[in-house]
Design a protein around this motif. Structure first.
Motif, short mmCIF file in Angstrom:
data_model
loop_
_atom_site.label_atom_id
_atom_site.label_comp_id
_atom_site.label_asym_id
_atom_site.label_seq_id
_atom_site.Cartn_x
_atom_site.Cartn_y
_atom_site.Cartn_z
N VAL A 14 0.84 -1.21 0.00
CA VAL A 14 0.00 0.00 0.00
C VAL A 14 0.87 1.25 0.00
CG1 VAL A 14 -1.77 1.30 1.24
CG2 VAL A 14 -1.89 -1.20 1.15
N SER A 15 1.95 1.25 0.78
CA SER A 15 2.84 2.41 0.82
C SER A 15 3.48 2.66 -0.53
CB SER A 15 3.93 2.20 1.88
OG SER A 15 3.40 2.23 3.18
N TYR A 16 3.90 1.60 -1.18
CA TYR A 16 4.49 1.74 -2.52
C TYR A 16 3.48 2.35 -3.48
CZ TYR A 16 6.48 0.53 -7.05
OH TYR A 16 6.97 0.60 -8.33
N SER A 17 2.25 1.88 -3.41
CA SER A 17 1.20 2.43 -4.29
C SER A 17 0.96 3.90 -3.99
CB SER A 17 -0.10 1.64 -4.10
OG SER A 17 0.07 0.28 -4.44
N ALA A 18 0.92 4.26 -2.69
CA ALA A 18 0.65 5.66 -2.32
C ALA A 18 1.80 6.58 -2.69
CB ALA A 18 0.38 5.74 -0.82
N LEU A 19 3.03 6.07 -2.62
CA LEU A 19 4.18 6.89 -2.98
C LEU A 19 4.22 7.18 -4.48
CD1 LEU A 19 6.90 5.23 -0.72
CD2 LEU A 19 6.15 7.62 -0.61
N ASN A 20 3.48 6.39 -5.24
CA ASN A 20 3.43 6.59 -6.68
C ASN A 20 2.07 7.05 -7.18
OD1 ASN A 20 6.15 5.42 -7.88
ND2 ASN A 20 5.53 4.03 -6.23
N ASN A 21 1.18 7.36 -6.24
CA ASN A 21 -0.16 7.79 -6.61
C ASN A 21 -0.68 8.75 -5.54
OD1 ASN A 21 -3.06 7.93 -6.92
ND2 ASN A 21 -2.95 6.11 -8.23
N THR A 22 -0.72 10.03 -5.86
CA THR A 22 -1.11 11.05 -4.90
C THR A 22 -2.53 10.85 -4.38
OG1 THR A 22 0.35 12.64 -5.97
CG2 THR A 22 -1.32 13.53 -4.51
N LYS A 23 -3.43 10.36 -5.23
CA LYS A 23 -4.82 10.16 -4.81
C LYS A 23 -4.91 9.13 -3.69
CE LYS A 23 -9.51 9.16 -6.39
NZ LYS A 23 -9.80 8.35 -5.17
N ILE A 24 -4.17 8.04 -3.83
CA ILE A 24 -4.18 7.01 -2.79
C ILE A 24 -3.66 7.59 -1.48
CG2 ILE A 24 -3.19 4.80 -2.06
CD1 ILE A 24 -3.16 3.95 -4.96
N ASP A 25 -2.58 8.36 -1.57
CA ASP A 25 -2.00 8.98 -0.39
C ASP A 25 -3.02 9.91 0.28
OD1 ASP A 25 0.60 9.56 1.17
OD2 ASP A 25 -0.07 11.56 0.63
N ASN A 26 -3.68 10.73 -0.51
CA ASN A 26 -4.67 11.68 0.03
C ASN A 26 -5.88 10.96 0.64
OD1 ASN A 26 -3.21 13.98 -0.62
ND2 ASN A 26 -4.14 14.18 -2.64
N ASP A 27 -6.25 9.84 0.05
CA ASP A 27 -7.41 9.09 0.54
C ASP A 27 -7.13 8.40 1.88
OD1 ASP A 27 -8.93 9.82 -1.62
OD2 ASP A 27 -8.63 7.95 -2.73
N LEU A 28 -5.87 8.10 2.16
CA LEU A 28 -5.52 7.31 3.34
C LEU A 28 -4.84 8.11 4.45
CD1 LEU A 28 -4.14 4.06 1.64
CD2 LEU A 28 -6.48 4.54 2.39
N ILE A 29 -4.33 9.28 4.13
CA ILE A 29 -3.53 10.05 5.08
C ILE A 29 -4.36 10.47 6.30
CG2 ILE A 29 -3.99 12.34 4.15
CD1 ILE A 29 -0.98 12.93 4.39
N PHE A 30 -3.70 10.75 7.40
CA PHE A 30 -4.36 11.18 8.62
C PHE A 30 -4.60 12.68 8.57
CE2 PHE A 30 -4.22 12.52 13.16
CZ PHE A 30 -5.30 11.78 13.62
N TYR A 31 -5.84 13.06 8.22
CA TYR A 31 -6.28 14.45 8.21
C TYR A 31 -7.25 14.63 9.37
CZ TYR A 31 -4.52 15.94 3.59
OH TYR A 31 -3.74 16.30 2.53
N PRO A 32 -6.84 15.22 10.48
CA PRO A 32 -7.76 15.41 11.60
C PRO A 32 -9.02 16.18 11.23
CG PRO A 32 -5.51 15.77 12.32
CD PRO A 32 -5.47 15.64 10.83
N THR A 33 -8.89 17.17 10.34
CA THR A 33 -10.07 17.95 9.97
C THR A 33 -11.07 17.10 9.17
OG1 THR A 33 -8.83 18.78 8.05
CG2 THR A 33 -8.94 20.19 10.00
#
Length: 214
Positions: A14-33
């Motif tokens: 999953v990390s490899y996919s997120a490092l190569n795909n900004t959408k995946i990173d944004n969908d999974l990242i910890f955004y408190p807001t």
């Protein structure tokens, strides 16, 4: 296959996919807001599947590999026995939430804050290891000096608390601190409920033996 290895494989993929795909990173990242206003509670857990870079990923998974296997074995053969693997998985997954909870409370109205990585859960595993095997030496990567785990833990908690209070930088020291504390609390509480293994007494006995105290 061990739970530790399964977690590592899934996290790496999953990390490899997120490092190569900004959408995946944004969908999974910890955004408190996003949690506070959009109720995206899954982010308490999904952020542990992604990392800032390959070094961040490598360090976390290397630490999990080193300590996770031992903790999983001790859970399975000593502390919880047939419930061991389930308890190890519960420790890891629940630590993602509890390590991030103080960050959420602190930054839930801060739209500029985001975090990623499994550091809080890995810290919980490391401190579960220290509680169960407090005198085994722990070293720092590439530095051939080892100190007993209970001393390492004390220093680590102090440094994490100091760095969190100091602030600045891109490392969530608060997650490290609270993940570590949660790892200790999880083992103590769960062992008292689901095991006859005297965790605290064995912890004290091992340290007394280390100092040759009767």
């Amino acid at each position: 296959m061990s739970i530790t290895l399964i977690i590592i494989i899934i996290t790496v993929l999953v990390s490899y996919s997120a490092l190569n795909n900004t959408k995946i990173d944004n969908d999974l990242i910890f955004y408190p807001t996003s949690i506070n206003y959009s109720r995206q509670w899954y982010r308490f857990f999904s952020h542990g599947l992604i990392h800032a870079n390959y070094l961040h990923l490598g360090l976390n998974m290397y630490a999990l590999y080193l300590f996770g296997r031992t903790v999983e074995e001790k859970f399975t053969y000593t502390v919880f026995q047939e419930k061991g693997k389930l308890m190890f998985l519960l420790l890891y997954v629940s630590a993602l939430f509890f390590a991030a909870l103080p960050l959420y409370l602190k930054h839930k109205d801060n739209s500029g804050y985001a975090a990623r990585g499994a550091s809080g859960a890995v810290a919980a595993v490391v401190f579960a290891f220290i509680l169960l095997d407090p005198v085994r030496g722990i070293g720092i990567i590439l530095i051939p000096v080892y100190i007993p785990g209970f001393i390492f833990g004390f220093l680590y908690l102090g440094l994490s608390a100091y760095m969190d209070k100091r602030g600045g930088g891109n490392i969530a020291h608060g997650a490290h601190f609270w993940g570590s504390v949660y790892g200790l609390a999880f083992v103590i509480i769960m062992a008292s409920l689901f095991s006859d293994y005297p965790v605290l007494r064995m912890f004290v006995e091992q340290i007394k033996d280390y100092f040759h105290l009767s």
